[in-house]
Design an enzyme around this catalytic site. Structure first.
Site, PDB file in Angstrom:
ATOM      1  N   GLY A 246      79.288  62.620 -77.591  1.00  0.00           N
ATOM      2  CA  GLY A 246      78.053  63.066 -78.226  1.00  0.00           C
ATOM      3  C   GLY A 246      77.726  64.487 -77.829  1.00  0.00           C
ATOM      4  N   GLU A 268      82.902  63.276 -73.577  1.00  0.00           N
ATOM      5  CA  GLU A 268      83.365  64.291 -74.526  1.00  0.00           C
ATOM      6  C   GLU A 268      82.140  64.793 -75.266  1.00  0.00           C
ATOM      7  OE1 GLU A 268      85.637  64.488 -78.604  1.00  0.00           O
ATOM      8  OE2 GLU A 268      87.020  63.939 -76.988  1.00  0.00           O
ATOM      9  N   CYS A 302      84.008  67.056 -83.548  1.00  0.00           N
ATOM     10  CA  CYS A 302      83.927  67.738 -82.256  1.00  0.00           C
ATOM     11  C   CYS A 302      85.003  68.810 -82.113  1.00  0.00           C
ATOM     12  CB  CYS A 302      84.033  66.725 -81.121  1.00  0.00           C
ATOM     13  SG  CYS A 302      85.543  65.730 -81.158  1.00  0.00           S
TER      14      CYS A 302
END
Length: 537
Positions: A246, A268, A302
């Site tokens: 997140g 992460e 991401c």
């Protein structure tokens, strides 16, 4: 928004009030949510249309103790199985994923709004991960021998044990990859999993839970809880390890609570990922690679590239190719492979993208292509956008946009490019494009990022399952994939033994100590010098 009942309007007066998916068809899936009587629900919304998908039950923190108890009971039996038996389940997951891909791809598109090709990337990554760990876990988890203190007269072994119950807090953007993929890693190591789903993409993870049981996983070993940050945080009180994916801000709060409880975590977090285009590139190949790296899943990834540093010698040609290729991308909402990019997930994400672009333009940036909402396609569509001349005062300069927006900056040398790429507290993923393999490898080692891809994008990175993936700095710590990702959910035990103690034939610690307190230190000093001379580890 959570509420006790879904207050849907009459579909005859509001077409958006009709459920996208038939409620009766979803009932078996929704019944899998860990939720007690009188639970609240959250109505997820389809990004393509804004219509409701389903009223998803929400887990209350009071539901977690019983779920954890059942998970622990199942885990003890699961951990007792040989690794090969656990790995066999992963191979069946691999096969079932490919056989049933149409169903889960539909769910992924309906819940996330991404193009089908980007949905398939998730599925392909998880199948790849399942096969990798199914075939490698036995070796990666095997005990290993190391040298004992007294050489042949002693032994030392290092064992790996599952931690027990693992929590996986999964975001909405990649539920299959970051949910099922991480769960498979924990499972093959012998753990149980409490999988926290975001209400927006809970159906995909519930489908995964059903798939796991069809593949032979015992009941209660994987349980899906649905909720927001409160549920994710509360899980820490009931587990032995947790993985969180997140934002950096949320991850720091999560890690602080985990530290209070003594629960190890992998994080992460955010990324403001950069790509460098060197002067020697094939401009068209680099531009095509940049488009894939910047606009996959509408930039809601991401590992998405948001900063492009281009050598001034090829800047004009590269930017022209990038703009042309970006303008040619097809946006759409079909459950097929015709669209190159789909929609943003919802109102908040659209607002963030709009704000970043408008703020950048207000500070003097130029929109080279895109920069517009597309309500004609759906409520949350936004064009893939390339910006130039973005100043440091603009939010998009340092903050993660998490949308289909990339900024281009000219650089005069490799050194300037590396310095600019490293000018961020975030360090998740980076990319380098150059014709020279040696140059690419050398540049990669200078970039402060958990992973650097040379002449490709995150597709190559995610597909290289043996290579660990994770961030440095504000992008988190710990790793998924590779042996490191597997080991995150295990603890090590060292077993050392002295041989021959009971038969009087050993030259061990006891005999050396019996030489006396003035003698044994001299003996060990000589022994250490001999081992140094013989280069014994």
């Amino acid at each position: 928004m959570a509420h006790e009942h879904a207050d849907l309007q009459d579909p005859e007066t509001d077409p958006l009030a009709t459920y996208v998916l038939e409620p009766d068809d979803l009932r078996p899936l929704l019944a899998r949510v860990v939720a007690g009587p009188g639970h609240a629900t959250s109505t997820s919304v389809a990004p393509f249309t804004g219509a409701p998908i389903a009223a998803v039950p929400l887990t209350h923190v009071g539901d977690l103790p019983d779920a954890a108890r059942r998970a622990r009971a199942a885990q003890r039996l699961w951990a007792a199985r040989p690794v090969a038996a656990r790995a066999a389940v992963l191979l069946r997951v691999h096969d079932l994923l490919l056989e049933r891909q149409s169903d889960v791809l539909d769910l992924l598109q309906v819940e996330t709004g991404k193009a089908r090709t980007h949905a398939w990337e998730e599925l392909g990554e998880v199948a790849n991960t399942a096969r990798y760990y199914a075939l490698r876990a036995r070796r990666l988890l095997a005990s290993r021998r190391v040298r004992g203190l007294t050489g042949p007269f002693s032994s030392a072994r290092v064992l790996r044990h599952p931690l027990g119950v693992v929590a996986i807090v999964t975001p909405w953007n990649y539920p299959l990859s970051l949910g099922l993929g991480d769960a498979l890693t924990a499972l093959v190591a012998g753990n149980a999993v409490l999988l926290r789903a975001d209400p927006q993409t809970a159906l995909t993870l519930l489908w995964c839970a059903e798939l796991l049981e069809d593949a032979g996983l015992p009941a209660d070993l994987v349980q899906v809880v649905v909720g927001g940050p409160d549920v994710g945080m509360a899980l820490l009180e009931h587990v032995d390890q947790a993985g969180f994916t997140g934002s950096t801000r949320s991850g720091r709060v999560f890690a602080a609570r985990a530290g209070e409880l003594g629960v190890p975590v992998t994080l992460e977090l955010g990324g403001k990922n950069a790509m460098y285009v060197a002067a020697d590139v094939d401009v068209e190949a680099a531009a095509e690679g940049a488009v894939r790296a910047c606009f996959g899943s509408a930039g809601q990834l991401c590992a998405s590239i948001e900063r492009l540093y281009v050598h001034e010698d090829v800047q004009d040609a590269f930017v022209a190719a990038l703009v042309r290729r970006t303008a040619a991308l097809r946006l759409g909402s079909g459950l097929d492979y015709r669209a190159d990019m789909g929609s943003l997930v919802g109102t908040a994400q659209l607002a963030r993208v709009v704000e970043h672009v408008e703020d950048a333009v207000g500070h003097g940036a130029t929109v080279l292509v895109g920069g517009e909402q597309r309500p004609d396609l759906g409520p949350y569509f936004y064009e893939p956008t390339v910006l130039s001349d973005v100043p440091q005062a603009a939010r998009a300069y340092r903050e993660e946009t998490f949308g289909p927006v990339v900024a281009v900056y000219p650089v005069a040398s490799d050194d300037e490019a590396v310095a600019a790429m490293n000018d961020s507290e975030l360090g998740l993923v980076a990319a380098v494009w150059t014709r020279s393999a040696a140059r690419g490898a050398a540049l990669a080692t200078r970039v402060r990022a958990g992973a650097v891809v040379v002449n490709d994008s995150h597709h190559l990175l995610w597909g290289s399952v043996g290579a660990p993936l994770g961030g440095v700095g504000a992008s988190g710590h710990g790793r998924r994939h590779g042996r490191e990702g597997l080991w995150e959910t295990t603890w090590t035990q060292s077993v050392v033994a002295q041989r021959g103690v009971h038969v009087g034939r050993t030259v061990g610690i006891r005999q050396i100590h019996e030489l006396g307190t003035e003698v044994w230190p001299r003996v060990f000093t000589r022994l250490l010098r001999v081992e140094r001379a013989l280069r014994l580890p």
